[in-house]
Design a protein around this motif. Structure first.
Motif, PDB file in Angstrom:
ATOM      1  N   LEU A   1       9.416 -12.776   5.816  1.00  0.00           N
ATOM      2  CA  LEU A   1       9.033 -11.972   4.664  1.00  0.00           C
ATOM      3  C   LEU A   1       9.432 -10.508   4.891  1.00  0.00           C
ATOM      4  N   ARG A   2       9.354 -10.029   6.136  1.00  0.00           N
ATOM      5  CA  ARG A   2       9.811  -8.663   6.442  1.00  0.00           C
ATOM      6  C   ARG A   2      11.295  -8.529   6.147  1.00  0.00           C
ATOM      7  N   ASP A   3      12.096  -9.536   6.524  1.00  0.00           N
ATOM      8  CA  ASP A   3      13.527  -9.510   6.205  1.00  0.00           C
ATOM      9  C   ASP A   3      13.732  -9.392   4.698  1.00  0.00           C
ATOM     10  N   TRP A   4      12.949 -10.145   3.944  1.00  0.00           N
ATOM     11  CA  TRP A   4      13.089 -10.140   2.488  1.00  0.00           C
ATOM     12  C   TRP A   4      12.765  -8.775   1.901  1.00  0.00           C
ATOM     13  N   THR A   5      11.667  -8.127   2.362  1.00  0.00           N
ATOM     14  CA  THR A   5      11.323  -6.816   1.797  1.00  0.00           C
ATOM     15  C   THR A   5      12.402  -5.788   2.137  1.00  0.00           C
ATOM     16  N   ARG A   6      12.979  -5.892   3.317  1.00  0.00           N
ATOM     17  CA  ARG A   6      14.072  -4.985   3.674  1.00  0.00           C
ATOM     18  C   ARG A   6      15.281  -5.208   2.778  1.00  0.00           C
ATOM     19  N   PHE A   7      15.619  -6.463   2.576  1.00  0.00           N
ATOM     20  CA  PHE A   7      16.751  -6.825   1.724  1.00  0.00           C
ATOM     21  C   PHE A   7      16.552  -6.296   0.304  1.00  0.00           C
ATOM     22  N   GLU A   8      15.381  -6.551  -0.258  1.00  0.00           N
ATOM     23  CA  GLU A   8      15.098  -6.106  -1.623  1.00  0.00           C
ATOM     24  C   GLU A   8      15.096  -4.590  -1.742  1.00  0.00           C
ATOM     25  N   ALA A   9      14.482  -3.893  -0.779  1.00  0.00           N
ATOM     26  CA  ALA A   9      14.465  -2.430  -0.818  1.00  0.00           C
ATOM     27  C   ALA A   9      15.890  -1.879  -0.763  1.00  0.00           C
ATOM     28  N   ALA A  10      16.716  -2.449   0.100  1.00  0.00           N
ATOM     29  CA  ALA A  10      18.101  -1.986   0.235  1.00  0.00           C
ATOM     30  C   ALA A  10      18.897  -2.216  -1.040  1.00  0.00           C
ATOM     31  N   THR A  11      18.756  -3.377  -1.638  1.00  0.00           N
ATOM     32  CA  THR A  11      19.522  -3.640  -2.856  1.00  0.00           C
ATOM     33  C   THR A  11      19.029  -2.777  -4.011  1.00  0.00           C
ATOM     34  N   LYS A  12      17.723  -2.521  -4.075  1.00  0.00           N
ATOM     35  CA  LYS A  12      17.202  -1.626  -5.120  1.00  0.00           C
ATOM     36  C   LYS A  12      17.711  -0.205  -4.934  1.00  0.00           C
TER      37      LYS A  12
ATOM     38  N   LEU B   1      -1.104  -5.532  -6.307  1.00  0.00           N
ATOM     39  CA  LEU B   1      -0.657  -4.265  -5.736  1.00  0.00           C
ATOM     40  C   LEU B   1       0.543  -3.720  -6.497  1.00  0.00           C
ATOM     41  N   VAL B   2       0.478  -2.437  -6.818  1.00  0.00           N
ATOM     42  CA  VAL B   2       1.574  -1.704  -7.452  1.00  0.00           C
ATOM     43  C   VAL B   2       1.997  -0.620  -6.471  1.00  0.00           C
ATOM     44  N   VAL B   3       3.284  -0.584  -6.111  1.00  0.00           N
ATOM     45  CA  VAL B   3       3.799   0.359  -5.119  1.00  0.00           C
ATOM     46  C   VAL B   3       4.903   1.203  -5.749  1.00  0.00           C
ATOM     47  N   ALA B   4       4.888   2.502  -5.441  1.00  0.00           N
ATOM     48  CA  ALA B   4       5.958   3.404  -5.871  1.00  0.00           C
ATOM     49  C   ALA B   4       6.475   4.170  -4.664  1.00  0.00           C
ATOM     50  N   ALA B   5       7.788   4.249  -4.526  1.00  0.00           N
ATOM     51  CA  ALA B   5       8.427   5.114  -3.535  1.00  0.00           C
ATOM     52  C   ALA B   5       9.034   6.267  -4.321  1.00  0.00           C
ATOM     53  N   LEU B   6       8.776   7.484  -3.859  1.00  0.00           N
ATOM     54  CA  LEU B   6       9.173   8.690  -4.588  1.00  0.00           C
ATOM     55  C   LEU B   6       9.986   9.600  -3.690  1.00  0.00           C
ATOM     56  N   ALA B   7      11.044  10.184  -4.229  1.00  0.00           N
ATOM     57  CA  ALA B   7      11.879  11.114  -3.472  1.00  0.00           C
ATOM     58  C   ALA B   7      12.319  12.237  -4.408  1.00  0.00           C
ATOM     59  N   ASP B   8      12.524  13.424  -3.817  1.00  0.00           N
ATOM     60  CA  ASP B   8      12.987  14.550  -4.626  1.00  0.00           C
ATOM     61  C   ASP B   8      14.383  14.311  -5.168  1.00  0.00           C
ATOM     62  N   ASP B   9      15.194  13.600  -4.389  1.00  0.00           N
ATOM     63  CA  ASP B   9      16.553  13.317  -4.824  1.00  0.00           C
ATOM     64  C   ASP B   9      17.068  12.090  -4.084  1.00  0.00           C
ATOM     65  N   GLY B  10      18.247  11.653  -4.444  1.00  0.00           N
ATOM     66  CA  GLY B  10      18.858  10.504  -3.782  1.00  0.00           C
ATOM     67  C   GLY B  10      18.370   9.187  -4.351  1.00  0.00           C
ATOM     68  N   ASP B  11      19.007   8.133  -3.936  1.00  0.00           N
ATOM     69  CA  ASP B  11      18.677   6.795  -4.417  1.00  0.00           C
ATOM     70  C   ASP B  11      17.700   6.140  -3.449  1.00  0.00           C
ATOM     71  N   ILE B  12      16.635   5.577  -3.980  1.00  0.00           N
ATOM     72  CA  ILE B  12      15.576   5.002  -3.159  1.00  0.00           C
ATOM     73  C   ILE B  12      15.238   3.606  -3.668  1.00  0.00           C
ATOM     74  N   GLY B  13      14.753   2.764  -2.766  1.00  0.00           N
ATOM     75  CA  GLY B  13      14.309   1.428  -3.143  1.00  0.00           C
ATOM     76  C   GLY B  13      13.079   1.062  -2.342  1.00  0.00           C
ATOM     77  N   VAL B  14      12.197   0.264  -2.929  1.00  0.00           N
ATOM     78  CA  VAL B  14      10.998  -0.208  -2.243  1.00  0.00           C
ATOM     79  C   VAL B  14      10.759  -1.651  -2.637  1.00  0.00           C
ATOM     80  N   ASP B  15      10.203  -2.414  -1.718  1.00  0.00           N
ATOM     81  CA  ASP B  15       9.763  -3.767  -2.058  1.00  0.00           C
ATOM     82  C   ASP B  15       8.450  -4.047  -1.354  1.00  0.00           C
ATOM     83  N   VAL B  16       7.626  -4.841  -2.005  1.00  0.00           N
ATOM     84  CA  VAL B  16       6.352  -5.293  -1.444  1.00  0.00           C
ATOM     85  C   VAL B  16       6.248  -6.785  -1.693  1.00  0.00           C
ATOM     86  N   GLU B  17       5.728  -7.480  -0.722  1.00  0.00           N
ATOM     87  CA  GLU B  17       5.459  -8.914  -0.857  1.00  0.00           C
ATOM     88  C   GLU B  17       4.076  -9.182  -0.296  1.00  0.00           C
TER      89      GLU B  17
END
Length: 168
Positions: free
Chosen positions: A99-110, A64-80
């Motif tokens: 695993l949900r905690d981990w995806t949240r953590f990774e998305a936030a740090t990204k 799986l390849v995932v992309a999160a897209l936004a018009d502006d601002g800083d964004i992060g996504v994680d998938v496990e």
């Protein structure tokens, strides 16, 4: 802070994951995906960006390849790959983590371009599926995304950084 965010995904079939991410982003936005320099080594595998403007974050798990897209601002996504309630690899930081905690953590740090060394903390769920945390001094808001069966996806947006009011 605009909340217009799109999350798109595809499965890769024998293609390089970066090539598949570029095709996915092009199909979703019409924009060209580029990678900035790595903050550690200077290589061309750093934070992704859209050449035509806007924000993008990429994540990969299995095919799986995932992309999160936004018009502006800083964004992060994680998938496990796995179950949201499965034990996560951050057990050493927070016993009982999933695993949900981990995806949240990774998305936030990204979302802020940070990592474990920046003193990130596990996000706190604040309302339903929405959550927030502070990473490297920036407030991050996130939510969980309906994912394909067998995957867990979380997305985060960093609040605008406070302007530098120092004088020289």
């Amino acid at each position: 802070m605009p909340r217009t965010v799109r999350v798109v995904w595809t499965t890769r079939e024998h293609a390089d994951r970066r090539a598949e991410a570029a095709r996915l982003v092009r199909a979703a936005t019409g924009c060209t995906l580029r990678h900035g320099p790595c903050s550690r080594c200077g290589g061309d595998h750093g934070r992704p960006r859209l050449e035509e403007g806007g924000s993008v974050s990429l994540a990969y798990a299995g095919d799986l390849v995932v992309a999160a897209l936004a018009d502006d601002g800083d964004i992060g996504v994680d998938v496990e790959e796995g179950s949201a309630s499965a034990s996560a690899r951050i057990e050493r930081l927070a016993p009982g983590s999933t695993l949900r905690d981990w995806t949240r953590f990774e998305a936030a740090t990204k979302a802020v371009g940070a990592d474990l060394r920046d003193g990130a903390h596990l996000p706190a769920v604040v309302e339903g599926e929405d959550w927030q945390t502070d990473v490297a001094g920036r407030l991050v808001h996130g939510w969980d995304v309906d994912a394909p069966t067998g995957y867990v996806i979380s997305v985060a947006r960093a609040a605008a950084a406070a302007p530098d009011r120092s004088t020289s």
